[in-house]
Design a protein around this motif. Structure first.
Motif, mmCIF file in Angstrom:
data_model
loop_
_atom_site.group_PDB
_atom_site.id
_atom_site.type_symbol
_atom_site.label_atom_id
_atom_site.label_comp_id
_atom_site.label_asym_id
_atom_site.label_seq_id
_atom_site.Cartn_x
_atom_site.Cartn_y
_atom_site.Cartn_z
ATOM 1 N N MET A 67 63.703 16.539 -39.638
ATOM 2 C CA MET A 67 62.619 17.414 -39.101
ATOM 3 C C MET A 67 62.760 19.343 -39.141
ATOM 4 S SD MET A 67 60.083 17.280 -36.977
ATOM 5 C CE MET A 67 59.050 18.444 -35.344
ATOM 6 N N MET A 68 61.481 19.965 -38.966
ATOM 7 C CA MET A 68 61.636 21.996 -38.997
ATOM 8 C C MET A 68 62.934 21.868 -38.502
ATOM 9 S SD MET A 68 58.145 22.358 -37.583
ATOM 10 C CE MET A 68 57.797 20.558 -37.984
ATOM 11 N N ASP A 69 63.478 23.295 -37.875
ATOM 12 C CA ASP A 69 63.921 23.855 -36.810
ATOM 13 C C ASP A 69 62.731 24.252 -36.124
ATOM 14 O OD1 ASP A 69 66.338 23.084 -39.476
ATOM 15 O OD2 ASP A 69 66.101 25.220 -39.449
ATOM 16 N N TYR A 70 63.754 24.147 -34.832
ATOM 17 C CA TYR A 70 63.088 24.736 -33.641
ATOM 18 C C TYR A 70 63.890 24.412 -32.450
ATOM 19 C CZ TYR A 70 63.410 20.115 -31.654
ATOM 20 O OH TYR A 70 64.656 18.860 -31.040
ATOM 21 N N GLN A 71 63.547 26.005 -31.564
ATOM 22 C CA GLN A 71 64.267 25.636 -30.254
ATOM 23 C C GLN A 71 63.272 25.282 -29.321
ATOM 24 O OE1 GLN A 71 67.005 30.161 -30.947
ATOM 25 N NE2 GLN A 71 65.421 29.822 -32.100
ATOM 26 N N LYS A 72 63.545 24.962 -28.085
ATOM 27 C CA LYS A 72 63.067 24.602 -26.385
ATOM 28 C C LYS A 72 63.369 25.498 -25.593
ATOM 29 C CE LYS A 72 61.982 21.119 -23.670
ATOM 30 N NZ LYS A 72 62.141 19.677 -23.492
ATOM 31 N N PHE A 73 62.688 25.948 -25.408
ATOM 32 C CA PHE A 73 63.225 26.301 -22.972
ATOM 33 C C PHE A 73 61.603 25.773 -22.408
ATOM 34 C CE2 PHE A 73 60.616 30.110 -25.721
ATOM 35 C CZ PHE A 73 60.026 30.246 -24.705
ATOM 36 N N VAL A 74 61.872 26.012 -21.267
ATOM 37 C CA VAL A 74 60.670 25.483 -20.122
ATOM 38 C C VAL A 74 61.027 26.649 -18.773
ATOM 39 C CG1 VAL A 74 60.505 23.859 -18.417
ATOM 40 C CG2 VAL A 74 61.855 23.031 -20.814
ATOM 41 N N LEU A 75 59.426 27.034 -18.778
ATOM 42 C CA LEU A 75 59.138 27.687 -18.073
ATOM 43 C C LEU A 75 60.010 27.424 -16.882
ATOM 44 C CD1 LEU A 75 56.313 29.529 -19.259
ATOM 45 C CD2 LEU A 75 58.752 30.054 -19.619
ATOM 46 N N GLY A 76 59.884 28.399 -15.446
ATOM 47 C CA GLY A 76 60.230 27.525 -14.071
ATOM 48 C C GLY A 76 58.463 27.190 -13.573
ATOM 49 N N ASN A 77 57.432 26.539 -14.362
ATOM 50 C CA ASN A 77 56.662 26.088 -13.576
ATOM 51 C C ASN A 77 55.957 24.639 -15.054
ATOM 52 O OD1 ASN A 77 55.960 27.126 -16.395
ATOM 53 N ND2 ASN A 77 53.891 28.444 -15.637
ATOM 54 N N GLY A 78 57.353 24.393 -15.230
ATOM 55 C CA GLY A 78 57.543 23.419 -15.846
ATOM 56 C C GLY A 78 56.405 23.364 -17.453
ATOM 57 N N LEU A 79 56.368 24.730 -18.347
ATOM 58 C CA LEU A 79 54.986 25.100 -19.678
ATOM 59 C C LEU A 79 57.192 24.645 -20.727
ATOM 60 C CD1 LEU A 79 53.010 24.881 -21.027
ATOM 61 C CD2 LEU A 79 53.476 26.941 -21.072
ATOM 62 N N GLN A 80 56.812 23.305 -21.583
ATOM 63 C CA GLN A 80 57.886 23.079 -22.342
ATOM 64 C C GLN A 80 56.724 24.127 -23.849
ATOM 65 O OE1 GLN A 80 58.949 19.296 -23.195
ATOM 66 N NE2 GLN A 80 57.500 18.834 -21.631
ATOM 67 N N VAL A 81 58.081 25.074 -23.893
ATOM 68 C CA VAL A 81 57.900 25.940 -25.114
ATOM 69 C C VAL A 81 59.107 25.799 -25.819
ATOM 70 C CG1 VAL A 81 57.490 28.390 -25.907
ATOM 71 C CG2 VAL A 81 57.072 27.622 -23.948
ATOM 72 N N TYR A 82 58.807 25.309 -27.539
ATOM 73 C CA TYR A 82 58.718 24.921 -28.349
ATOM 74 C C TYR A 82 58.976 26.198 -29.702
ATOM 75 C CZ TYR A 82 59.810 20.298 -27.101
ATOM 76 O OH TYR A 82 60.270 19.332 -26.519
ATOM 77 N N VAL A 83 60.163 27.703 -30.368
ATOM 78 C CA VAL A 83 59.332 27.686 -30.816
ATOM 79 C C VAL A 83 60.084 27.495 -32.943
ATOM 80 C CG1 VAL A 83 60.548 29.872 -31.759
ATOM 81 C CG2 VAL A 83 60.068 29.825 -29.560
ATOM 82 N N HIS A 84 59.045 27.320 -33.553
ATOM 83 C CA HIS A 84 59.702 27.121 -34.362
ATOM 84 C C HIS A 84 59.399 28.655 -35.710
ATOM 85 C CE1 HIS A 84 59.662 25.499 -39.047
ATOM 86 N NE2 HIS A 84 58.793 25.500 -39.459
ATOM 87 N N GLU A 85 60.571 29.037 -36.060
ATOM 88 C CA GLU A 85 60.370 30.105 -36.849
ATOM 89 C C GLU A 85 60.388 30.425 -38.591
ATOM 90 O OE1 GLU A 85 64.123 32.792 -35.862
ATOM 91 O OE2 GLU A 85 63.828 32.800 -33.871
ATOM 92 N N ASP A 86 59.702 31.672 -38.769
ATOM 93 C CA ASP A 86 59.760 30.421 -40.160
ATOM 94 C C ASP A 86 58.946 32.502 -40.950
ATOM 95 O OD1 ASP A 86 59.132 30.780 -42.740
ATOM 96 O OD2 ASP A 86 56.974 29.145 -42.878
ATOM 97 N N PRO A 87 60.514 33.632 -41.001
ATOM 98 C CA PRO A 87 60.415 34.667 -41.437
ATOM 99 C C PRO A 87 59.407 34.715 -43.244
ATOM 100 C CG PRO A 87 62.419 33.756 -42.129
ATOM 101 C CD PRO A 87 61.512 32.763 -41.574
ATOM 102 N N ASN A 88 58.953 33.769 -43.615
ATOM 103 C CA ASN A 88 57.854 33.201 -45.398
ATOM 104 C C ASN A 88 56.716 33.512 -45.069
ATOM 105 O OD1 ASN A 88 60.704 33.017 -46.697
ATOM 106 N ND2 ASN A 88 61.041 31.096 -45.784
#
Length: 426
Positions: free
Chosen positions: A1-22
């Motif tokens: 699976m691709m690399d990702y990082q996750k955080f969740v906002l106070g209102n419950g929104l799940q956010v996933y970040v996949h960095e690709d500098p290429n």
């Protein structure tokens, strides 16, 4: 699976970040956990209809498409039985525009009468053109309604009847929006030439103050087990007969799902498949024949369908098909065939990994299932599945009492015997 990082906002929104500098591009993908499975009889097609409304403008964005085009981007969306997914591709330098647009329509969508009626007409026309006025276009309407008696999978995403769409009220629409279009019912994926710090800041700025919606989310009723074969005959102005056989199968996260998927890969995927070789190439009856799973979250359907050559009936075709299915259930899948099927899965996985948008959508979809890690786990398990396991599940699924059979037939010529549409339990 691709690399990702996750955080969740106070209102419950799940956010996933996949960095690709290429790449110089970025994708913002927003998945809402709502589809036609969250609808009720009499208000079917509402999830798909609402997808159209989401492009009708919001409080600060009168024209969504125009705002995207101005920053060199493009956008689209789709609705399925289980989810509604919106995505924007644009130069990474303009990613904040995507945050502005998606947050504005999550918080303050324009639901004026002119927008509601304009999109209602668009969806009704789509229903008529794609499903009612196309040969075999309503086949899945009939097949779903035959196979399901309780679960909302018994109607397609477009809806059960045009009249449902015609009768949506403003109250229906606002209630749907307030119930499902909320941060705690959504998954946001941002992929491309972005950084975690950047996306954390933008997410909090644009989505952090959006309140949660209503507490009630509609959960579909379970479908009772099918204990007798069901059949239905439909007559229409079509060039040849067609046959559709649907078998109930496990849901996406249940034991047996991957085996069912592999059953259809071996039986009906590609020119070297069993059904292609034995029914299409070696008989005069089938013009084509394929097998596939619907891939839904809840228990759904494995479908085998085919179009007949002129002069042959759906009943004749079913006899040949049943013979092949019974033969398959007592066979051993050769290592060569099984490896070929698994190689096709690997090739598809590689293809999906090439495109940034595909990566973002996969990340969102598997996060909605429970975790992005499921993507790799599912793939690994599929590669390990043995022939005996596939055949064992074929013997559980491909049985007559689990089948719903649709005979989609040519209207008899003048002077022939015309039968009414029939439905029977056999």
């Amino acid at each position: 699976m691709m690399d990702y990082q996750k955080f969740v906002l106070g209102n419950g929104l799940q956010v996933y970040v996949h960095e690709d500098p290429n790449t110089e591009m970025a994708v913002l993908n927003l998945l809402y956990k709502v589809g036609s499975r969250n609808e009720v009889p009499g208000k079917t097609g509402l999830a798909h209809y609402f997808e159209h409304l989401m492009f009708g403008g919001s409080e600060h964005v009168p024209s969504f498409d125009t705002a995207i085009e101005r920053v060199g981007g493009e956008c689209n969306a789709f609705t399925s039985t289980d989810i509604t997914n919106y995505y924007i591709s644009l130069p990474a330098i303009n990613i904040e525009t995507a945050f502005w647009l998606e947050s504005d329509r999550m918080l303050a969508l324009t639901l004026q009468e002119r927008v509601i009626e304009a999109q209602r007409n668009v969806v009704i026309e789509e229903f008529k053109q794609r499903y009612l006025n196309q040969p075999y276009g309503d086949a899945m309407h009939h097949l779903r309604a035959l196979a399901f008696t309780k679960h909302p999978y018994r109607w397609p995403t477009i809806g059960l009847e045009v009249s449902d769409i015609e009768n949506f009220t403003e109250a229906d629409i606002r209630d749907f929006y307030e119930t499902y279009y909320r941060p705690d019912n959504a998954i946001l994926v941002v992929a491309g030439n972005v950084t975690l710090d950047q996306i954390e800041r933008l997410s909090e700025k644009w989505f952090g103050t959006i309140p949660v919606g209503k507490a009630h989310l509609l959960r579909p009723v379970s479908e009772p087990p099918q204990t007798q074969q069901r059949t239905k005959t439909v007559f229409a102005e079509v060039p040849t007969d067609s046959l559709y056989k649907a078998y109930h199968m496990p849901g996406r996260l249940e034991a047996g799902y991957l085996e069912a998927d592999l059953i259809t890969d071996v039986l009906g995927f590609g020119r070297s498949s069993i059904l292609e070789q034995r029914l299409v190439k070696n008989t005069e009856v089938f013009a084509n024949c394929r097998a596939y799973v619907l891939g839904s979250v809840d228990p759904s359907l494995l479908i085998v369908s085919g179009r007949m050559e002129k002069g042959f009936t759906a009943e004749q075709a079913e006899e040949l098909l049943d013979r092949e299915l019974e033969s398959f259930k007592v066979s051993t899948i050769s290592p060569k065939i099984l490896q070929k099927v698994k190689n096709q899965s690997e090739a598809m996985r590689s293809y999906e990994g090439v495109h940034l948008l595909n990566r973002a959508m996969k990340l969102a979809y598997y996060a909605h299932l429970g975790s992005p890690e499921l993507y790799e786990a599912e793939y690994t398990q599929k590669l390990k599945t043995k022939s005996a396991e596939i055949i064992s599940w074929a013997n559980k699924i491909l049985v007559p009492e689990n089948a719903s059979v649709l005979y989609y037939k040519q209207t008899p010529q003048e002077g022939g015997v015309m039968q009414n549409e029939t439905e029977a339990v056999a």
